[in-house]
Motif scaffolding. Structure first.
Motif, PDB file in Angstrom:
ATOM      1  N   ASP A 396       0.853  -1.189   0.000  1.00 12.51           N
ATOM      2  CA  ASP A 396       0.000   0.000   0.000  1.00 12.51           C
ATOM      3  C   ASP A 396       0.889   1.238   0.000  1.00 12.51           C
ATOM      4  OD1 ASP A 396      -1.945   1.938   0.447  1.00 12.51           O
ATOM      5  OD2 ASP A 396      -3.084   0.711   1.824  1.00 12.51           O
ATOM      6  N   ASN A 397       1.139   1.822   1.165  1.00 11.58           N
ATOM      7  CA  ASN A 397       2.004   2.995   1.242  1.00 11.58           C
ATOM      8  C   ASN A 397       3.440   2.624   0.888  1.00 11.58           C
ATOM      9  OD1 ASN A 397       0.354   4.344   4.202  1.00 11.58           O
ATOM     10  ND2 ASN A 397      -0.256   4.393   2.062  1.00 11.58           N
ATOM     11  N   ILE A 398       4.078   3.487   0.119  1.00 13.38           N
ATOM     12  CA  ILE A 398       5.466   3.284  -0.291  1.00 13.38           C
ATOM     13  C   ILE A 398       6.217   4.576  -0.023  1.00 13.38           C
ATOM     14  CG2 ILE A 398       6.995   2.835  -2.251  1.00 13.38           C
ATOM     15  CD1 ILE A 398       4.807   1.214  -3.526  1.00 13.38           C
ATOM     16  N   CYS A 399       7.440   4.466   0.491  1.00 16.68           N
ATOM     17  CA  CYS A 399       8.255   5.669   0.648  1.00 16.68           C
ATOM     18  C   CYS A 399       9.683   5.367   0.237  1.00 16.68           C
ATOM     19  CB  CYS A 399       8.195   6.200   2.074  1.00 16.68           C
ATOM     20  SG  CYS A 399       9.254   5.339   3.259  1.00 16.68           S
ATOM     21  N   LEU A 400      10.396   6.401  -0.154  1.00 16.24           N
ATOM     22  CA  LEU A 400      11.801   6.282  -0.470  1.00 16.24           C
ATOM     23  C   LEU A 400      12.603   6.323   0.831  1.00 16.24           C
ATOM     24  CD1 LEU A 400      11.969   8.727  -3.494  1.00 16.24           C
ATOM     25  CD2 LEU A 400      12.045   6.241  -3.580  1.00 16.24           C
ATOM     26  N   ALA A 401      13.490   5.354   0.994  1.00 22.27           N
ATOM     27  CA  ALA A 401      14.321   5.303   2.195  1.00 22.27           C
ATOM     28  C   ALA A 401      15.559   6.163   1.996  1.00 22.27           C
ATOM     29  CB  ALA A 401      14.711   3.853   2.488  1.00 22.27           C
ATOM     30  N   PRO A 402      16.092   6.732   3.067  1.00 20.27           N
ATOM     31  CA  PRO A 402      17.243   7.632   2.925  1.00 20.27           C
ATOM     32  C   PRO A 402      18.452   6.978   2.277  1.00 20.27           C
ATOM     33  CG  PRO A 402      16.277   7.836   5.105  1.00 20.27           C
ATOM     34  CD  PRO A 402      15.608   6.667   4.456  1.00 20.27           C
ATOM     35  N   GLY A 403      18.615   5.669   2.462  1.00 25.20           N
ATOM     36  CA  GLY A 403      19.770   4.985   1.910  1.00 25.20           C
ATOM     37  C   GLY A 403      19.672   4.643   0.444  1.00 25.20           C
ATOM     38  N   GLY A 404      18.571   5.004  -0.200  1.00 19.99           N
ATOM     39  CA  GLY A 404      18.448   4.735  -1.622  1.00 19.99           C
ATOM     40  C   GLY A 404      17.626   3.520  -1.949  1.00 19.99           C
ATOM     41  N   GLY A 405      16.701   3.128  -1.118  1.00 16.41           N
ATOM     42  CA  GLY A 405      15.817   2.009  -1.388  1.00 16.41           C
ATOM     43  C   GLY A 405      14.381   2.385  -1.120  1.00 16.41           C
ATOM     44  N   LEU A 406      13.524   1.388  -1.113  1.00 20.74           N
ATOM     45  CA  LEU A 406      12.107   1.581  -0.836  1.00 20.74           C
ATOM     46  C   LEU A 406      11.731   0.908   0.473  1.00 20.74           C
ATOM     47  CD1 LEU A 406      10.087   0.856  -4.126  1.00 20.74           C
ATOM     48  CD2 LEU A 406      10.409   3.059  -3.017  1.00 20.74           C
ATOM     49  N   MET A 407      10.722   1.458   1.133  1.00 17.63           N
ATOM     50  CA  MET A 407      10.026   0.761   2.198  1.00 17.63           C
ATOM     51  C   MET A 407       8.566   0.635   1.782  1.00 17.63           C
ATOM     52  SD  MET A 407      11.887  -0.262   4.710  1.00 17.63           S
ATOM     53  CE  MET A 407      13.647  -0.062   5.094  1.00 17.63           C
ATOM     54  N   VAL A 408       8.037  -0.563   1.909  1.00 20.96           N
ATOM     55  CA  VAL A 408       6.700  -0.872   1.425  1.00 20.96           C
ATOM     56  C   VAL A 408       5.871  -1.402   2.583  1.00 20.96           C
ATOM     57  CG1 VAL A 408       5.362  -2.238  -0.226  1.00 20.96           C
ATOM     58  CG2 VAL A 408       7.660  -1.478  -0.827  1.00 20.96           C
ATOM     59  N   ALA A 409       4.730  -0.771   2.831  1.00 23.96           N
ATOM     60  CA  ALA A 409       3.813  -1.214   3.879  1.00 23.96           C
ATOM     61  C   ALA A 409       2.815  -2.188   3.279  1.00 23.96           C
ATOM     62  CB  ALA A 409       3.094  -0.017   4.488  1.00 23.96           C
ATOM     63  N   GLU A 410       2.700  -3.354   3.909  1.00 21.04           N
ATOM     64  CA  GLU A 410       1.867  -4.428   3.374  1.00 21.04           C
ATOM     65  C   GLU A 410       0.426  -4.312   3.854  1.00 21.04           C
ATOM     66  OE1 GLU A 410       2.008  -9.306   2.962  1.00 21.04           O
ATOM     67  OE2 GLU A 410       3.201  -8.293   4.485  1.00 21.04           O
ATOM     68  N   ASP A 411      -0.507  -4.567   2.945  1.00 20.97           N
ATOM     69  CA  ASP A 411      -1.935  -4.549   3.256  1.00 20.97           C
ATOM     70  C   ASP A 411      -2.580  -5.715   2.524  1.00 20.97           C
ATOM     71  OD1 ASP A 411      -4.620  -4.098   3.631  1.00 20.97           O
ATOM     72  OD2 ASP A 411      -4.720  -2.331   2.354  1.00 20.97           O
ATOM     73  N   GLY A 412      -2.542  -6.895   3.121  1.00 21.48           N
ATOM     74  CA  GLY A 412      -3.097  -8.058   2.454  1.00 21.48           C
ATOM     75  C   GLY A 412      -3.661  -9.050   3.448  1.00 21.48           C
ATOM     76  N   ASN A 413      -3.630 -10.315   3.086  1.00 22.05           N
ATOM     77  CA  ASN A 413      -4.084 -11.380   3.969  1.00 22.05           C
ATOM     78  C   ASN A 413      -2.895 -11.954   4.730  1.00 22.05           C
ATOM     79  OD1 ASN A 413      -6.802 -11.281   3.129  1.00 22.05           O
ATOM     80  ND2 ASN A 413      -6.321 -12.480   1.297  1.00 22.05           N
ATOM     81  N   GLY A 414      -3.185 -12.662   5.809  1.00 24.74           N
ATOM     82  CA  GLY A 414      -2.134 -13.320   6.553  1.00 24.74           C
ATOM     83  C   GLY A 414      -1.246 -12.337   7.295  1.00 24.74           C
ATOM     84  N   ALA A 415       0.007 -12.758   7.529  1.00 29.57           N
ATOM     85  CA  ALA A 415       0.959 -11.927   8.252  1.00 29.57           C
ATOM     86  C   ALA A 415       1.229 -10.634   7.488  1.00 29.57           C
ATOM     87  CB  ALA A 415       2.256 -12.694   8.470  1.00 29.57           C
ATOM     88  N   GLN A 416       1.453  -9.553   8.237  1.00 28.57           N
ATOM     89  CA  GLN A 416       1.659  -8.239   7.637  1.00 28.57           C
ATOM     90  C   GLN A 416       3.058  -7.732   7.961  1.00 28.57           C
ATOM     91  OE1 GLN A 416      -1.165  -6.624   5.769  1.00 28.57           O
ATOM     92  NE2 GLN A 416      -1.457  -8.833   5.897  1.00 28.57           N
TER      93      GLN A 416
END
Length: 478
Positions: A396-416
Motif C-alpha cells: 500500500d504505502n510506499i516511501c523512499l528510504a534515505p539509503g536509496g531504497g524503498l520501504m513498502v507497507a503491506e496490506d493483504g491477507n495473513g501476516a503483515q
C-alpha cells in the motif's frame, strides 16, 4: 503516559520467525502477490524492468541485502531485526495529550515534517468512515463537517522521539487515506470518498484534499481545496520546480480512476496558497484507454495530453464518468502510490483484474511521467511468479528510504510486514506486526500504513492500521 508509550524494545539474537496459521494460500492468488517472504533476511521478488528507476534523485544504494532475520518481540507488538528497537508513540483509545479526546482509530497515511530546534511533526491520517470506531474529536476552528469522523492528528517529537504534544490537526473529514508532503512543509490529506451531503449523515460534500500545517494546524484550518477536484483521492506528489500537484484516484468500480495534475494559480506559494485555485486536468495517453493493457517494461508513450476536467466538483457526475471528448480519457485500476523523484513523477497501479473490468491482468505496475518530455514509461511490472503460499501481497504505502531504497507497507491477507527493497531488487523483511486481532482459530493481523522517515533519516515511523498504533523504529540504518 503509559508504559507502552515510553518503553523501548530492542531486537535480540534469534533465528527466523516461523509463520503462524492464516498465511494466505492459493485462494488469495487473485490479490496482488508482489512481495514474498517470512522472517528471512532476504526474500524473492518477481518483477521485470529497470528497478533503478524507482530511486532517481536519491542517494545511491549501498548494495546491502537487508538487516537479518526478524526477532520475535516478547511483547507481541512488532518484530524487528537484531539491533533495531521500537518505541510506541501513540495508540488508539488512549487520551490525546492535548486533552481533546481519545486517540482516533484507523491510522493510515503519514508524513514527518521538520520543526524548530530539531523537532519533528508527525501528521497522521485517520481513515474513519461514518461508522468508524473512534472518530477524530470535533475541535472548534479545525472541523469541516461535524458529522464526519475522519481527519488528522499531529504528534510533536523531540530529537529523541519523545512525544512532546499530540493533538487534532483537522477533523470532520472522511476516509482520510493517503496524501503527500509539500515543498513548503505541510501535508495534503486526501479523502478517499465521493459521498455528498445527505449521504451517511454527512452535512457537507466530501472527496476533497485538505492542507494541514503540522506546526500550527490553526494556520491551515479545515478548508477544502475544491479546485483540486472532488473524487476518491489516494495520494499526491508535488513537482518542486513548478509547483504542479499530481494526484491519483483509487476508484473501486469501473470505469476506474484517472491520473490528474493540478496547475495552481500560486505555485510554491506556501501554506494556504493552494486555496487560490487553479486548473485540474486528467491524463490522456493517445490510443491507450487503459494502462493495464501494457505489459512490457520500457514501453514508452510520447505526446501525453492533459485534458481539462469539465466539472472538477463532480456536481452531477463523477469525474471519471464525465465527457472528455471523442478521444476519451485514460483509466487504470487501483492507482495508489505517487511520489516525485529526480525530474519525474512516479505512480503505482497496485493491480488490475480483467474479471473486474480492466483490459488485462497484472500484479502491480510503476509508471514514470517526465513532464518536460511529455513522456510516459512503464518501468516496473510485478508478479505473477510470487509464491502465493507466502505472505507479501497488496503493498500500500510506499516511501523512499534515505539509503536509496524503498520501504513498502503491506496490506493483504495473513501476516503483515514492512518490506525493504534494495536498488538491486532484493526484498527483505524489515518489520512484522504481531498484534493478533483475529480469533484463536483464525488469526488476523492489521495492515501497515504511513511508513515514512524522519528528516535526518535516523528513524522510520510507521502505523499499524488496527489497532491504531504509531511506532518509531531506530537502529543501525545503512
Amino acid at each position: 503516559m503509559t508504559a507502552e508509550r515510553t518503553q523501548e524494545v530492542q531486537g535480540n539474537a534469534g533465528g527466523g520467525v516461523s509463520e503462524p496459521p492464516g498465511v494466505p494460500g492459493p485462494a488469495s492468488a487473485t490479490r496482488r502477490q508482489v512481495l514474498a517472504g517470512t522472517g528471512a533476511a532476504v526474500a524473492g521478488i518477481a518483477f521485470t524492468g529497470a528497478f533503478s528507476e524507482l530511486f532517481a534523485g536519491t542517494a545511491a544504494a549501498r548494495g546491502h541485502s537487508g538487516y537479518g532475520p526478524l526477532v520475535p518481540d516478547p511483547r507481541g507488538l512488532l518484530d524487528l531485526p537484531k539491533g533495531f528497537r521500537y518505541r510506541v508513540l501513540s495508540r488508539e483509545g488512549e487520551p490525546l495529550r492535548s486533552g481533546e479526546g481519545p486517540v482516533p482509530s484507523n491510522h493510515d497515511g503519514m508524513t514527518a515534517l521538520p520543526g524548530r530546534r530539531g523537532r519533528v511533526h508527525l501528521v497522521r491520517n485517520h481513515e474513519n468512515r461514518h461508522n468508524g470506531r473512534i472518530g477524530v474529536p470535533v475541535v472548534d476552528g479545525l472541523t469541516y463537517d461535524p458529522a464526519a469522523k475522519g481527519g488528522c492528528t499531529t504528534l510533536t517529537l523531540d530529537g529523541r522521539n519523545n512525544v512532546l504534544d499530540e493533538r487534532v490537526a483537522i477533523a470532520g473529514t472522511a476516509v482520510n487515506c493517503a496524501g503527500g508532503p509539500t515543498p513548503w512543509g505541510t501535508w495534503l490529506t486526501c479523502e478517499e470518498t465521493e459521498d455528498k451531503a445527505g449521504t451517511n449523515g454527512y452535512t457537507k460534500d466530501h472527496g476533497f484534499i485538505f492542507e494541514v500545517d503540522g506546526a500550527d494546524p490553526r494556520r491551515s484550518g479545515a478548508v477544502p481545496l475544491t479546485a483540486m477536484g472532488r473524487f476518491q483521492h489516494e495520494a499526491i506528489a508535488v513537482d518542486p520546480r513548478s509547483g504542479i500537484v499530481y494526484e491519483t484516484e483509487d476508484a473501486f468500480e469501473r470505469p476506474f480512476g484517472l491520473f490528474y495534475r493540478f496547475l495552481p494559480e500560486k505555485p510554491l506559494g506556501g501554506t494556504g496558497s493552494l486555496r487560490a485555485g487553479g486548473r485540474l486536468e486528467a491524463m490522456r495517453v493517445p490510443g491507450l484507454p487503459d494502462l493495464s493493457a501494457i505489459q512490457e517494461t520500457g514501453a514508452c508513450f510520447d505526446g501525453v495530453e492533459w485534458v481539462p476536467v469539465p466539472d472538477p466538483q463532480a456536481r452531477q457526475t463523477p469525474i471519471r464518468l464525465q465527457d472528455f471528448g471523442p478521444k476519451g480519457i485514460t483509466h487504470a485500476q487501483k492507482l495508489e502510490g505517487c511520489y516525485w523523484g529526480g525530474s519525474s513523477v512516479y505512480f503505482v497501479s497496485s493491480f488490475a483484474r480483467s474479471a473486474e473490468g480492466s483490459a488485462a491482468d497484472h500484479f502491480g505496475q510503476v509508471w514514470r511521467y517526465e513532464p518536460q518530455r511529455r513522456r510516459l514509461t512503464l518501468v516496473i511490472v510485478f508478479g505473477p511468479a510470487t509464491d502465493v503460499q507466502l505472505p507479501g501481497e497488496s503493498p500500500d504505502n510506499i516511501c523512499l528510504a534515505p539509503g536509496g531504497g524503498l520501504m513498502v507497507a503491506e496490506d493483504g491477507n495473513g501476516a503483515q510486514h514492512v518490506y525493504g527493497v534494495t536498488k538491486r531488487g532484493e526484498v527483505y523483511a524489515m518489520a512484522r506486526n504481531r498484534q493478533d486481532i483475529g480469533a484463536p482459530e483464525e488469526p488476523e493481523w492489521g495492515e501497515f500504513a504511513g511508513v515514512t522517515f524522519s528528516p535526518d533519516g535516523g528513524t522510520m515511523y510507521v502505523n499499524c492500521y488496527t489497532p491504531g498504533t504509531t511506532f518509531a523504529v531506530t537502529g543501525p540504518w545503512r
